[in-house]
Scaffold this motif. Structure first.
Motif, mmCIF file in Angstrom:
data_model
loop_
_atom_site.group_PDB
_atom_site.id
_atom_site.type_symbol
_atom_site.label_atom_id
_atom_site.label_comp_id
_atom_site.label_asym_id
_atom_site.label_seq_id
_atom_site.Cartn_x
_atom_site.Cartn_y
_atom_site.Cartn_z
ATOM 1 N N SER A 1 38.261 -43.114 -64.835
ATOM 2 C CA SER A 1 37.480 -44.714 -64.020
ATOM 3 C C SER A 1 37.539 -43.837 -61.878
ATOM 4 O O SER A 1 39.102 -43.284 -62.198
ATOM 5 N N LYS A 2 37.282 -44.845 -61.188
ATOM 6 C CA LYS A 2 36.781 -44.281 -60.345
ATOM 7 C C LYS A 2 37.693 -44.790 -58.671
ATOM 8 O O LYS A 2 38.595 -45.931 -59.545
ATOM 9 N N LEU A 3 38.371 -44.573 -58.550
ATOM 10 C CA LEU A 3 39.387 -44.761 -57.369
ATOM 11 C C LEU A 3 39.153 -45.449 -56.573
ATOM 12 O O LEU A 3 38.107 -45.942 -56.390
ATOM 13 N N GLU A 4 39.733 -46.946 -56.523
ATOM 14 C CA GLU A 4 39.093 -47.567 -54.864
ATOM 15 C C GLU A 4 39.235 -46.846 -53.939
ATOM 16 O O GLU A 4 40.428 -46.611 -53.550
ATOM 17 N N ILE A 5 38.372 -46.593 -52.906
ATOM 18 C CA ILE A 5 38.508 -46.576 -51.474
ATOM 19 C C ILE A 5 39.136 -47.784 -50.612
ATOM 20 O O ILE A 5 38.331 -48.333 -50.023
ATOM 21 N N VAL A 7 42.004 -48.486 -49.560
ATOM 22 C CA VAL A 7 43.197 -49.053 -50.234
ATOM 23 C C VAL A 7 44.489 -49.468 -49.754
ATOM 24 O O VAL A 7 45.265 -49.934 -49.288
ATOM 25 N N HIS A 43 46.805 -42.396 -54.156
ATOM 26 C CA HIS A 43 46.514 -43.216 -54.253
ATOM 27 C C HIS A 43 47.204 -44.301 -55.314
ATOM 28 O O HIS A 43 48.237 -43.902 -55.357
ATOM 29 N N ARG A 44 46.597 -45.646 -54.221
ATOM 30 C CA ARG A 44 47.636 -47.103 -54.949
ATOM 31 C C ARG A 44 47.900 -46.699 -56.266
ATOM 32 O O ARG A 44 48.622 -47.307 -57.111
ATOM 33 N N ASP A 45 46.448 -46.416 -56.704
ATOM 34 C CA ASP A 45 46.125 -46.191 -58.138
ATOM 35 C C ASP A 45 46.406 -45.642 -59.258
ATOM 36 O O ASP A 45 45.765 -45.383 -60.343
ATOM 37 N N TRP A 246 41.622 -41.858 -48.901
ATOM 38 C CA TRP A 246 40.253 -42.298 -48.187
ATOM 39 C C TRP A 246 41.059 -43.952 -47.875
ATOM 40 O O TRP A 246 40.662 -44.713 -48.237
ATOM 41 N N GLU A 338 28.806 -40.901 -52.925
ATOM 42 C CA GLU A 338 28.967 -41.944 -52.717
ATOM 43 C C GLU A 338 30.720 -42.298 -51.825
ATOM 44 O O GLU A 338 30.600 -42.276 -50.714
ATOM 45 N N LEU A 339 31.504 -41.511 -52.158
ATOM 46 C CA LEU A 339 32.233 -40.603 -52.123
ATOM 47 C C LEU A 339 33.388 -39.620 -51.751
ATOM 48 O O LEU A 339 34.143 -40.078 -50.403
#
Ligand code: C2O
Length: 546
Positions: A1-5, A7, A43-45, A246, A338-339
């Motif tokens: 799963s990709k990390l949400e940017i 956040v 990162h948060r997640d 990010w 994209e990332l």
């Protein structure tokens, strides 16, 4: 799963002052800064990541490390303390020239203040490494405490590990941080945005993570039968700013100053704002440029520093994304996705602010590089040499490895012209310790067979006639990089002409220390090169005494 940017919020790294103020008078200061193994949330997640971090204590250690604030002409003494337990957290290859072939007795580290003009005993020579409690020390190790006299011009530096053969992994593990030399007499009248909120270092790098949060680094060499783990370049799929992937920052409608350090091993950033905000450059690497230079994009190679002002009051939208479109490897590799094409997000508050900061017409005037006083002209070739055993080619400077005897012995206070010839396929950020240089021009090489042939045979200085072959197109140096630099991007297939000054650029004195003493200085490419198996950050040659 990709990390949400976007956040996590952009952190500010803690500040450490390299001076004391006693009764209004600045005084020198001694610091003890450790290197610790600890966990860091990128990162948060993402679960916490095991890193190596600089800090005053393990609890305070951060990735990147604290920002050191130094003052012009005030001594900062730093005792860098290695507190790292044995066994490296990342794969590195003991078959390349390296400090220790095993890290079971401790992790070799040594700190280089990149852009600093100091005694070579305090320069962080690749062979001056030491393990925890100085149990094992490298061949050129001399002293525990480094002296940064800060007698140079004001500007942006960064500190990072420089241990032989381990530099790339020690940096990937987190051993980096920014260092600012301030000179209030020169800088206050400029009126640029200042204070912690409006003047911020942004340390950028790329990393890949496994789902358990650990740093991912490919541990299979590209030629495993000879070098089991050697991977010349590292590209990560997450973009990290000040230790968060990010991040985002809420800003006011006014001017901000960002001091951007590209601390990646191999990734170039070509930065721009998606809503068209202009970047007004004021500095490049460690020095101010003569006058502000505006552009829509800025190209920052590994280890380069760019310093610009952004005026968010000019934004029509309330969101501005700092984006990146540099292919990797640069310039002819894959396009960003994209990332990796995004760096961080700015949310701009709606109300206009009173902003007393300004962008002056002129910044700092340094003496011009005096070409009439050039005492030496050198030809430096980056070429991939193939050895007689079947292993990857080596990228050497003039066919010499780091360990070869010193060939460049400039004099203190002298000015030299260097022609740097890049016959590889990649752009290489060339970094020179101690000296500062101006880029005069870049000219495409007409690669006649004769020229290539002579390059393959030469083992010493390059005696091929550059003049005869540098007849292709010329590429202008962007205005924002016309000042004094300590790193520049050597275009593949081009000869780059630089004028190097070995001395301070803001005074006529050369040095206030003996630059001929100690283990000497290095010049090298700041990317572990492809394809090479040379130590640390790729090709290396030493500049000995000046
Ligand atoms: Cu940024 Cu020799 O180093």
């Amino acid at each position: 799963s990709k990390l949400e940017i976007f956040v996590d919020e952009l952190p500010d790294m803690p500040k450490i002052y390299g001076y004391d103020v006693v009764d209004g008078v600045p005084k020198s200061k001694s610091l003890k800064i450790g290197m610790f193994k600890k966990k860091w949330k990128f990162h948060r997640d993402l679960p916490p990541t095991t890193v190596y971090a600089y800090g005053l204590s393990k609890r305070k250690a951060t990735v990147p490390g604290p920002t050191i604030e130094a003052l012009h002409r005030i001594d900062t003494h730093v005792t860098w303390q290695n507190q790292l337990p044995p066994n490296h957290i990342l794969p590195w290859d003991p078959t390349i020239p390296t400090a220790l072939t095993k890290t079971t007795h401790g992790i070799p580290t040594v700190v280089h203040l990149h852009g600093g003009i100091h005694h070579s005993e305090s320069d962080g020579n690749a062979n001056s490494w030491f393990t925890s409690r100085y149990k094992i020390k490298g061949p050129t190790w001399t002293n525990k405490t480094y002296l940064y006299s800060n007698n140079q011009h004001p500007g942006n530096l960064w500190y990072h590990d420089h241990a032989m053969g381990l530099t790339r992994v020690n940096l990937l593990a987190g051993l980096i941080g920014s260092y600012i030399i301030r000179h209030p007499k020169i800088e206050s009248p400029l009126g640029l945005p200042h204070g912690d909120e409006y003047d911020r270092p942004l340390v950028l790098f790329d990393r890949s993570f496994k789902t358990d949060g650990s740093i991912y680094m490919n541990s299979t060499g590209n030629n495993p039968s000879i070098h089991p783990q050697w991977q010349p370049e590292y590209f990560g799929d997450a973009i990290i700013v000040n230790g968060k992937a990010w991040p985002s920052l809420t800003v006011r409608r006014r001017k901000y100053r960002f001091r951007i350090i590209n601390a990646s091993n191999a990734r170039f950033f070509r930065l721009f704002f998606t809503n068209g905000l202009r970047l007004v450059h004021v500095g490049s690497d460690s020095a101010y440029i003569r006058k502000p230079a505006a552009s829509n994009k800025t190209l920052v190679g590994p280890s380069e520093i760019t310093d610009f002002i952004v005026d968010f009051s000019k934004s029509e939208s309330n969101v501005a994304i700092l984006a990146n479109d540099a292919p990797y490897p640069y310039p002819s590799g894959d396009p960003v996705d994209e990332l990796t094409g995004k760096v961080m997000k700015f949310t701009i508050l709606p109300d206009k602010e009173l902003d007393t900061s300004r962008i002056p017409k002129k910044l700092v005037e340094y003496p011009v590089a005096d070409l009439s006083s050039v005492s030496q002209t050198r030809y430096i070739a980056m070429y991939e040499y193939t050895s007689n055993i079947d292993e990857p080619t080596h990228l050497y400077l003039n066919g010499k490895p780091y360990d070869a005897p010193v060939t460049e012995t400039p004099k203190a206070g002298s000015t030299e012209v260097w022609y740097v010839i890049n016959l590889t396929d990649d752009n290489h950020p060339l970094h020179i310790h101690l000296g500062l240089f101006k880029v005069l021009d870049q000219t495409e090489l007409v690669k006649s067979d004769e020229f290539k042939d002579c390059m393959t045979k030469i083992n010493d200085a390059v005696k091929c006639h550059v003049d005869e072959h540098a007849r292709g197109k010329k590429v202008a140096v962007p205005n924002y990089e016309k000042g004094w630099k300590n790193v520049f991007k050597m275009r593949p297939g081009f000869v780059t002409k630089i004028v190097v000054r070995f001395g301070y650029i803001h005074t006529n004195t050369s040095y206030e220390f003996d630059a001929t003493a100690g283990p000497g200085y290095a010049y090298h490419c700041h990317t572990p090169t492809r394809p090479t198996h040379k130590a640390g950050k790729g090709i290396s040659r030493r500049i000995e005494s000046v």
